[in-house]
Design an enzyme around this catalytic site. Structure first.
Site, PDB file in Angstrom:
ATOM      1  N   HIS A 108      -1.098  -1.080  -4.287  1.00 32.12           N
ATOM      2  CA  HIS A 108      -2.402  -0.683  -3.760  1.00 32.12           C
ATOM      3  C   HIS A 108      -2.422   0.831  -3.587  1.00 32.12           C
ATOM      4  O   HIS A 108      -1.589   1.395  -2.868  1.00 32.12           O
ATOM      5  CB  HIS A 108      -2.653  -1.385  -2.417  1.00 32.12           C
ATOM      6  CG  HIS A 108      -4.041  -1.212  -1.903  1.00 32.12           C
ATOM      7  ND1 HIS A 108      -5.111  -1.937  -2.371  1.00 32.12           N
ATOM      8  CD2 HIS A 108      -4.535  -0.389  -0.941  1.00 32.12           C
ATOM      9  CE1 HIS A 108      -6.207  -1.575  -1.731  1.00 32.12           C
ATOM     10  NE2 HIS A 108      -5.882  -0.632  -0.851  1.00 32.12           N
ATOM     11  N   ASP A 140      -4.642   4.031  -2.470  1.00 32.92           N
ATOM     12  CA  ASP A 140      -5.817   4.516  -1.743  1.00 32.92           C
ATOM     13  C   ASP A 140      -6.193   5.903  -2.236  1.00 32.92           C
ATOM     14  O   ASP A 140      -5.356   6.823  -2.224  1.00 32.92           O
ATOM     15  CB  ASP A 140      -5.539   4.566  -0.240  1.00 32.92           C
ATOM     16  CG  ASP A 140      -5.510   3.185   0.383  1.00 32.92           C
ATOM     17  OD1 ASP A 140      -6.446   2.415   0.143  1.00 32.92           O
ATOM     18  OD2 ASP A 140      -4.545   2.883   1.107  1.00 32.92           O
ATOM     19  N   HIS A 153      -8.190   1.532  -4.513  1.00 31.87           N
ATOM     20  CA  HIS A 153      -9.244   1.480  -3.496  1.00 31.87           C
ATOM     21  C   HIS A 153      -9.840   2.872  -3.370  1.00 31.87           C
ATOM     22  O   HIS A 153      -9.200   3.796  -2.855  1.00 31.87           O
ATOM     23  CB  HIS A 153      -8.651   1.003  -2.170  1.00 31.87           C
ATOM     24  CG  HIS A 153      -9.649   0.901  -1.067  1.00 31.87           C
ATOM     25  ND1 HIS A 153      -9.271   0.734   0.258  1.00 31.87           N
ATOM     26  CD2 HIS A 153     -11.007   0.936  -1.063  1.00 31.87           C
ATOM     27  CE1 HIS A 153     -10.358   0.674   1.010  1.00 31.87           C
ATOM     28  NE2 HIS A 153     -11.423   0.807   0.239  1.00 31.87           N
ATOM     29  N   SER A 209       0.839  -1.205   0.000  1.00 32.34           N
ATOM     30  CA  SER A 209       0.000   0.000   0.000  1.00 32.34           C
ATOM     31  C   SER A 209       0.866   1.244   0.000  1.00 32.34           C
ATOM     32  O   SER A 209       1.639   1.487   0.936  1.00 32.34           O
ATOM     33  CB  SER A 209      -0.918   0.013   1.222  1.00 32.34           C
ATOM     34  OG  SER A 209      -1.625   1.231   1.270  1.00 32.34           O
ATOM     35  N   MET A 233     -12.341  -4.970   4.736  1.00 28.25           N
ATOM     36  CA  MET A 233     -11.504  -4.084   5.530  1.00 28.25           C
ATOM     37  C   MET A 233     -11.321  -4.670   6.924  1.00 28.25           C
ATOM     38  O   MET A 233     -12.297  -4.985   7.605  1.00 28.25           O
ATOM     39  CB  MET A 233     -12.134  -2.698   5.627  1.00 28.25           C
ATOM     40  CG  MET A 233     -12.193  -1.926   4.320  1.00 28.25           C
ATOM     41  SD  MET A 233     -10.551  -1.567   3.646  1.00 28.25           S
ATOM     42  CE  MET A 233      -9.841  -0.548   4.938  1.00 28.25           C
ATOM     43  N   ASP A 248      -7.391  -5.712   3.915  1.00 26.63           N
ATOM     44  CA  ASP A 248      -6.625  -4.480   4.023  1.00 26.63           C
ATOM     45  C   ASP A 248      -6.790  -3.909   5.423  1.00 26.63           C
ATOM     46  O   ASP A 248      -7.901  -3.628   5.857  1.00 26.63           O
ATOM     47  CB  ASP A 248      -7.130  -3.478   2.977  1.00 26.63           C
ATOM     48  CG  ASP A 248      -6.379  -2.151   3.006  1.00 26.63           C
ATOM     49  OD1 ASP A 248      -5.385  -2.030   3.726  1.00 26.63           O
ATOM     50  OD2 ASP A 248      -6.807  -1.232   2.274  1.00 26.63           O
ATOM     51  N   MET A 286     -12.184   5.438  -1.905  1.00 27.93           N
ATOM     52  CA  MET A 286     -12.933   5.759  -0.683  1.00 27.93           C
ATOM     53  C   MET A 286     -13.465   7.176  -0.796  1.00 27.93           C
ATOM     54  O   MET A 286     -12.946   8.118  -0.185  1.00 27.93           O
ATOM     55  CB  MET A 286     -12.026   5.592   0.539  1.00 27.93           C
ATOM     56  CG  MET A 286     -11.643   4.157   0.822  1.00 27.93           C
ATOM     57  SD  MET A 286     -10.425   3.992   2.160  1.00 27.93           S
ATOM     58  CE  MET A 286      -8.903   4.205   1.228  1.00 27.93           C
ATOM     59  N   MET A 306      -8.785   8.962  -1.507  1.00 30.95           N
ATOM     60  CA  MET A 306      -9.675   9.443  -0.450  1.00 30.95           C
ATOM     61  C   MET A 306     -10.083  10.888  -0.715  1.00 30.95           C
ATOM     62  O   MET A 306      -9.284  11.676  -1.220  1.00 30.95           O
ATOM     63  CB  MET A 306      -8.968   9.374   0.909  1.00 30.95           C
ATOM     64  CG  MET A 306      -8.318   8.050   1.235  1.00 30.95           C
ATOM     65  SD  MET A 306      -7.473   8.133   2.834  1.00 30.95           S
ATOM     66  CE  MET A 306      -6.535   6.612   2.799  1.00 30.95           C
TER      67      MET A 306
END
Length: 217
Positions: free
Chosen positions: A32, A34, A65, A7, A136, A174, A67, A36
């Site tokens: 990975h 993220d 991912h 990540s 998660m 994760d 979010m 956000m």
């Protein structure tokens, strides 16, 4: 053996190029990423620009991912930028089934993510059409959190549903993943391990090696 997805939330951005080269030289197959928005989760992090730049410099699978609230536009931009797997939280979309179809139309793999407070049964109708289910094992939005062992039952539940219906999705986990919690997740049925702090604080290569050698006991 599981797929390892380091990540980038825990990477040193000033050393990112060197760190990605180290990752690419290991058995890790994914990066990975993220994404956000500061609304669905408190933090703001990454976006389609970093995905596009990563795509120019690595052949690793970009496991994104997402979010964010109302992910439709973000998902389109991330797909066009070069994301390979686009995973979103279905409760953030007004039409999650349609969103999965759109990700597939864009030529990408589609995933749905379940935070610790979301029951698998809530979105069971989506499971036949996804390529990945992300469980998660911490509350989403922050790196370095402690693994929630209660989520092992949820991983096992997803595995049972997968096997009973012969679904083809991957089961990703994760949050708080290290060699010990990773082993527990593999035992429960996970086959993709996202790890941030553990990888980047333990020399990258030896940490990835430890995770990639885990086998179901």
């Amino acid at each position: 053996m599981p797929v390892v997805a380091p990540s980038l939330l825990s990477a040193d951005l000033f050393q990112l190029g060197n760190q990605i080269e180290q990752i690419a030289a290991t058995t890790a197959e994914y990066l990975h990423v993220d994404i956000m928005d500061g609304h669905y989760v408190p933090n703001i992090n990454f976006g389609d620009k970093i995905v596009g730049e990563l795509r120019q410099h690595t052949e690793l699978t970009l496991d994104c991912h997402i979010m964010v609230d109302q992910p439709e536009q973000v998902i389109h931009d991330v797909a066009v930028a070069g994301g390979d797997i686009l995973t979103f939280h279905p409760e953030t979309s007004d039409h999650p089934y349609r969103q999965i179809q759109e990700i597939h139309r864009l030529g990408k793999k589609a995933g749905i993510a379940f935070d610790p407070g979301t029951a698998i049964s809530t979105y069971a109708d989506l499971l036949p059409i996804v390529d990945q289910v992300l469980v998660m094992t911490v509350s989403p939005g922050f790196g370095g959190q402690k693994f929630l062992p209660e989520m092992l039952n949820k991983i096992a539940q997803v595995k049972r549903i997968q096997q009973a219906n012969q679904y083809q999705f991957d089961i990703e986990v994760d949050g708080g993943i290290n060699d010990q919690t990773g082993q527990q997740c593999v035992n429960a049925g996970a086959n993709v391990l996202v790890a941030g702090s553990y990888v980047f604080k333990n020399g990258i290569t030896p940490a990835i090696m430890a995770l990639s050698q885990l086998q179901q006991e």
